[in-house]
Structures are given as structure tokens and as C-alpha cells.
Design an enzyme around this catalytic site. Structure first.
Site, short mmCIF file in Angstrom:
data_model
loop_
_atom_site.label_atom_id
_atom_site.label_comp_id
_atom_site.label_asym_id
_atom_site.label_seq_id
_atom_site.Cartn_x
_atom_site.Cartn_y
_atom_site.Cartn_z
N PRO A 81 77.61 -5.37 -49.54
CA PRO A 81 78.53 -6.52 -49.53
C PRO A 81 78.85 -6.93 -48.10
CG PRO A 81 79.72 -4.49 -50.00
CD PRO A 81 78.27 -4.13 -49.97
N ARG A 168 87.04 -3.98 -33.61
CA ARG A 168 85.74 -4.35 -33.06
C ARG A 168 85.98 -5.09 -31.75
NH1 ARG A 168 84.72 -4.81 -38.62
NH2 ARG A 168 84.85 -7.09 -38.66
N HIS A 279 80.63 1.93 -43.34
CA HIS A 279 80.82 0.48 -43.14
C HIS A 279 79.94 -0.02 -41.99
CE1 HIS A 279 84.02 -2.32 -44.83
NE2 HIS A 279 83.46 -3.11 -43.95
N ARG A 282 81.51 0.01 -38.46
CA ARG A 282 82.47 -1.04 -38.12
C ARG A 282 83.92 -0.58 -38.24
NH1 ARG A 282 79.84 -6.16 -38.34
NH2 ARG A 282 81.50 -7.38 -39.31
N SER A 311 74.50 2.16 -44.32
CA SER A 311 74.86 2.32 -42.90
C SER A 311 73.67 2.82 -42.08
CB SER A 311 76.06 3.26 -42.69
OG SER A 311 77.20 2.72 -43.36
N GLY A 312 73.02 1.88 -41.43
CA GLY A 312 71.95 2.21 -40.49
C GLY A 312 70.54 2.00 -41.00
N GLY A 333 72.98 -3.82 -44.98
CA GLY A 333 73.78 -5.00 -44.68
C GLY A 333 73.12 -5.84 -43.61
N ARG A 334 73.22 -5.35 -42.37
CA ARG A 334 72.73 -6.18 -41.26
C ARG A 334 71.25 -6.50 -41.36
NH1 ARG A 334 76.00 -2.47 -38.99
NH2 ARG A 334 77.87 -3.11 -37.82
C1 LIG Z 1 79.05 -9.01 -41.35
C2 LIG Z 1 79.47 -7.85 -42.21
C3 LIG Z 1 80.47 -8.03 -43.17
C4 LIG Z 1 80.84 -6.97 -43.99
N1 LIG Z 1 81.76 -7.18 -44.97
C5 LIG Z 1 82.00 -6.19 -45.88
C6 LIG Z 1 82.80 -6.46 -47.03
O1 LIG Z 1 83.30 -7.55 -47.22
N2 LIG Z 1 82.98 -5.43 -47.90
C7 LIG Z 1 82.45 -4.19 -47.72
O2 LIG Z 1 82.63 -3.29 -48.54
N3 LIG Z 1 81.68 -3.94 -46.64
C8 LIG Z 1 81.42 -4.91 -45.74
N4 LIG Z 1 80.59 -4.66 -44.69
C9 LIG Z 1 79.93 -3.36 -44.60
C10 LIG Z 1 78.62 -3.38 -45.41
O3 LIG Z 1 78.86 -3.49 -46.78
C11 LIG Z 1 77.78 -2.13 -45.19
O4 LIG Z 1 78.56 -0.98 -45.46
C12 LIG Z 1 77.18 -2.02 -43.79
O5 LIG Z 1 76.75 -3.27 -43.33
C13 LIG Z 1 76.02 -1.06 -43.83
O6 LIG Z 1 75.51 -0.84 -42.56
P1 LIG Z 1 74.23 -1.63 -41.98
O7 LIG Z 1 74.73 -2.97 -41.58
O8 LIG Z 1 73.83 -0.78 -40.82
O9 LIG Z 1 73.20 -1.70 -43.07
C14 LIG Z 1 80.22 -5.71 -43.83
C15 LIG Z 1 79.23 -5.54 -42.88
C16 LIG Z 1 78.84 -6.59 -42.07
C17 LIG Z 1 77.73 -6.39 -41.07
#
Ligand SMILES: Cc1cc2nc3c(=O)[nH]c(=O)nc-3n(C[C@H](O)[C@H](O)[C@H](O)COP(=O)(O)O)c2cc1C
Length: 388
Positions: A81, A168, A279, A282, A311-312, A333-334
Site C-alpha cells: 500500500p 523523514r 515500512h 520510513r 521492505s527492500g 512498494g518503491r
Molecule cells: C510513497 C510511499 C507511501 C507509503 N504509504 C503507505 C501507506 O499508506 N500505508 C502503509 O501501510 N504503508 C505505506 N508505505 C509503506 C509500504 O506499504 C511498504 O511497506 C514499503 O514501501 C516497502 O518497502 P519498499 O518500498 O522497499 O518495497 C508507503 C511507502 C511508500 C514508498
């Protein structure tokens, strides 16, 4: 020059994204908490896990189908998400929802998405799970749950790792506020990235798709961290989780668990699966990489519920590594956000293609015909692989 047409990897897409987006928008997506140690350790912890190739295994076309909660998905990874994702590109939310439907992968819709949960459910065509942050605002959770139910969501994910907004530093430095406040610095940033700025202007500046006028007025214009403080409850406890459990009929997942005891308490409170996650680095910069926290959780929970991980994840082999350590499904996510930022709405597909083709290639190298048979024994250092 590097572009979406010759990008070979998720990190190539990240470089294209960095060029295309205003710095404040790129930093919002790319950044991590404080010194970003956790952001980096999410990657280095994966890279330390070596998988030992096995050859002459007669593997033709490896299978990647995976099942969870009685639903079969075509790949063992999904989309995490992401709130405010249209910062990557206008229409980004809808693009990932459509990707999930097209490729038959799971997609967690953020309650903080730029697009409303009803439109995303329709676009994802049954592949969307709904992610909620329990709110400090009276009645908001019940409204969201009722809307999610009537939009057809079956699976609910509650994110618990934001008891305080992640600090952040990049967002603080950039003065990021929602809606954008046009400081001279942000205006200069927008002018240097006319394509993103014009597209964003044309489609409307991204906001929160799920909150009504009244809630938005209460929120006003604030830094993202302050908005989180207004919107998300800061003092959640296990009773809150149990109350949520009582309100939701279908599978309930808890996202953001790093400690084995919290994993066990989640199961006691009635959660049907756990998402091990920090997360994406973050939140708590002093915490462990999610993949490093996984083994203790797997061993404590003894297969009582599926354990998922994000994550990662940046490479197909990371999905195999997570599975080797016991995660049923991985989320990214990213990896998707960079594709969207680099290539607009078509970019989500590019991210998927890179991850899926790397995953299939890794299975071929590792002599694995079916993703479901990935085992811990494939990791270097495991009994049978201790030749150093
Ligand atoms: C731009 C952005 C917005 C995010 N917003 C949410 C969110 O609304 N709810 C949530 O549970 N996690 C949020 N996350 C965390 C992601 O769900 C996820 O845990 C994380 O991106 C995984 O790491 P990765 O980016 O290295 O894949 C967000 C992450 C990013 C990069």
C-alpha cells in the site's frame, strides 16, 4: 541515455524517476527515516543472503503461482500500500490497480491513497486488499470499513507501525506540505520538471481520495508528518486490534511487525496473517531490516498463519530469498513507484516485467521448477551448504 525503454533493473527505473520528478516528489517516494540506515540495511540484508545455484535440474518454464486465503495468484509478489502515490505520476493508483487485475497479483490499497477505494476496487477487479490506519478521528474507521465492505473488499490489512509519524529528513528539508504550499523553492523545483508539473496540474494536484470535505477541513494544510498525527491514532493497543477483529468478517492481516512476541500477540488477537515490514525504512531508522527480522518470527509462529514480507524488494531473487526464509508472499512498494515515476501509468507494467522475469530466471538458475518448493536449504550456510 537511460530511459524506460532500456532500463534493465528497478534501480535503473529509480534513476529515470529521479530525473523526471521534482525533487520534493522524488524524495517523498524514495526517502527513508532520519539517516536512512534502515533504508539501506533493507537492501544489504537481502544481498548478504546467498542462494546456491543447482544445475542439471531439468527445469523448463518455472511455475510462480501462489495461493493464499484460498485465492490463487499468478506470482508470489504483490503491491504494497502506498499513500499519496499520485505524487509519482497522475493516475498512478489506478495504474497499479489495473496492473494487479491484468497480472493477477494482490494489491494492498492504502486508505491514504490519492484515489478513492471504490474506484480502486473496480480497477483491481477482485485483486485489491484494503489497508487501513486506525484513526484518531471519531467514526472515520467505521465509515472506511463500511465503504470497503460494500466496495467488495474481502481482505483487510491494518498497519500498526506509525504510532508516530516517521521523521523523514528529506521531506522536512523540502518543506513538503499537503496540499502543496508554493514556496519559492517548490516553484523552482516545479519549473525544472515541466512535464510532471503540467501533467499534475492537468489532472489535479494529488490529495487524499478517501476523506470527505469535513475531514479534509479539519486536517487543513500541514506537513505530511502532522497530517499523520491528526489522522492516525498514536496510542493503539492490542484491545484496539481485537475490536477491529470483531468488526471485520474476512481475513485480517497486521502489517509492520518486527518482533516475534508481537507476531504471537497478533495471532492471539485473531489476525490471519502477518506482514513483516519496517515500512520500507520510513519509520524507525534504528530498527532491523525486515528480512533480518523474519527468521525469528517464522520460528516463533510455527506455521500457524502465513507470514508475508515487504521492505527492500528490488530484485526477483529477493522474492526467492524471502521465501527461503519462510515468507509465503513478498510485497514491493518503491519498485512499482519508481516504474510509475519513470514511465507514467505504463511504468507499473515495466516494474512488474522486471521483477517477474528476474524471478523466473533465478528459479531456473536455482534448479526450482515450482516456486512453492523453494526451501531454506537453498541458502548458503544452511546444513548441506556449509562448504566454507
Ligand atoms: C510513497 C510511499 C507511501 C507509503 N504509504 C503507505 C501507506 O499508506 N500505508 C502503509 O501501510 N504503508 C505505506 N508505505 C509503506 C509500504 O506499504 C511498504 O511497506 C514499503 O514501501 C516497502 O518497502 P519498499 O518500498 O522497499 O518495497 C508507503 C511507502 C511508500 C514508498
Amino acid at each position: 541515455m537511460l530511459s524506460t525503454s532500456n532500463a534493465a533493473s528497478i534501480s535503473d527505473l529509480r534513476l529515470v524517476a529521479r530525473r523526471r520528478l521534482p525533487q520534493f516528489a522524488f524524495d517523498f517516494i524514495d526517502g527513508g527515516a532520519e539517516d536512512e540506515i534502515n533504508l539501506r540495511s533493507n537492501r544489504s540484508a537481502f544481498q548478504k543472503l546467498e542462494l546456491v545455484p543447482r544445475y542439471l535440474a531439468g527445469v523448463s518454464d518455472p511455475k510462480t503461482e501462489t495461493e493464499i486465503f484460498g485465492v490463487s495468484y499468478s506470482a508470489p509478489f504483490g503491491i504494497s500500500p502506498m499513500g499519496f502515490l499520485n505524487m509519482a505520476w497522475p493516475g498512478a493508483d489506478l495504474a497499479v490497480a489495473r496492473l494487479a487485475a491484468r497480472q493477477n497479483i494482490p494489491y494492498m490499497v492504502s486508505s491514504a491513497a490519492s484515489t478513492n477505494l471504490e474506484d480502486l476496487a473496480t480497477a483491481a477487479d477482485g485483486n485489491a486488499w484494503f489497508q487501513i490506519y486506525l484513526s484518531a478521528m471519531q467514526g472515520l474507521d467505521d465509515q472506511l470499513l463500511a465503504r470497503a465492505r460494500s466496495a467488495g473488499y474481502k481482505i483487510l490489512v491494518v498497519t500498526v507501525d506509525v504510532p508516530r509519524p516517521g521523521k523523514r529528513d528529506r521531506d522536512v528539508r523540502n518543506g513538503l506540505e499537503i496540499p502543496f504550499r508554493l514556496t519559492p523553492r517548490i516553484i523552482a523545483d516545479l519549473m525544472l520538471h515541466p512535464r510532471w508539473s503540467l501533467e499534475t496540474l492537468k489532472h489535479g494536484v494529488p490529495g487524499f481520495g478517501n476523506f470527505d470535505q469535513e475531514s479534509m477541513e479539519k486536517i487543513g494544510t500541514q506537513s505530511l508528518a502532522d497530517i499523520q498525527k491528526t489522522l492516525f491514532s498514536q496510542d493503539l493497543d492490542w484491545d484496539d486490534l481485537r475490536r477491529l477483529r470483531d468488526k471485520w468478517n474476512g481475513p485480517l492481516l497486521i502489517k509492520g511487525i518486527l518482533h516475534p512476541e508481537d507476531a504471537l500477540k497478533s495471532i492471539d488477537a485473531g489476525c490471519d496473517a502477518i506482514v513483516v515490514s519496517n515500512h520500507g525504512g520510513r519509520q524507525a531508522d534504528y530498527g532491523p531490516a525486515a528480512i533480518a527480522a523474519l527468521p525469528a518470527i517464522i520460528s516463533a509462529t510455527k506455521s500457524k498463519v502465513p507470514i508475508l514480507l515487504d521492505s527492500g524488494i528490488r530484485r526477483g531473487a529477493d522474492i526467492v530469498r524471502a521465501k527461503a526464509l519462510g515468507a509465503s508472499l513478498a510485497f514491493a512498494g518503491r519498485a512499482f513507484a519508481y516504474g510509475l515515476a519513470a514511465g507514467g501509468t505504463a511504468g507499473a507494467q515495466i516494474s512488474y516485467n522486471i521483477l517477474q522475469s528476474e524471478l523466473v530466471a533465478a528459479l531456473g538458475q536455482l534448479g526450482v521448477q515450482d516456486f512453492s518448493s523453494v526451501r531454506e536449504e537453498m541458502l548458503m550456510g544452511h546444513a548441506g551448504n556449509q562448504h566454507r
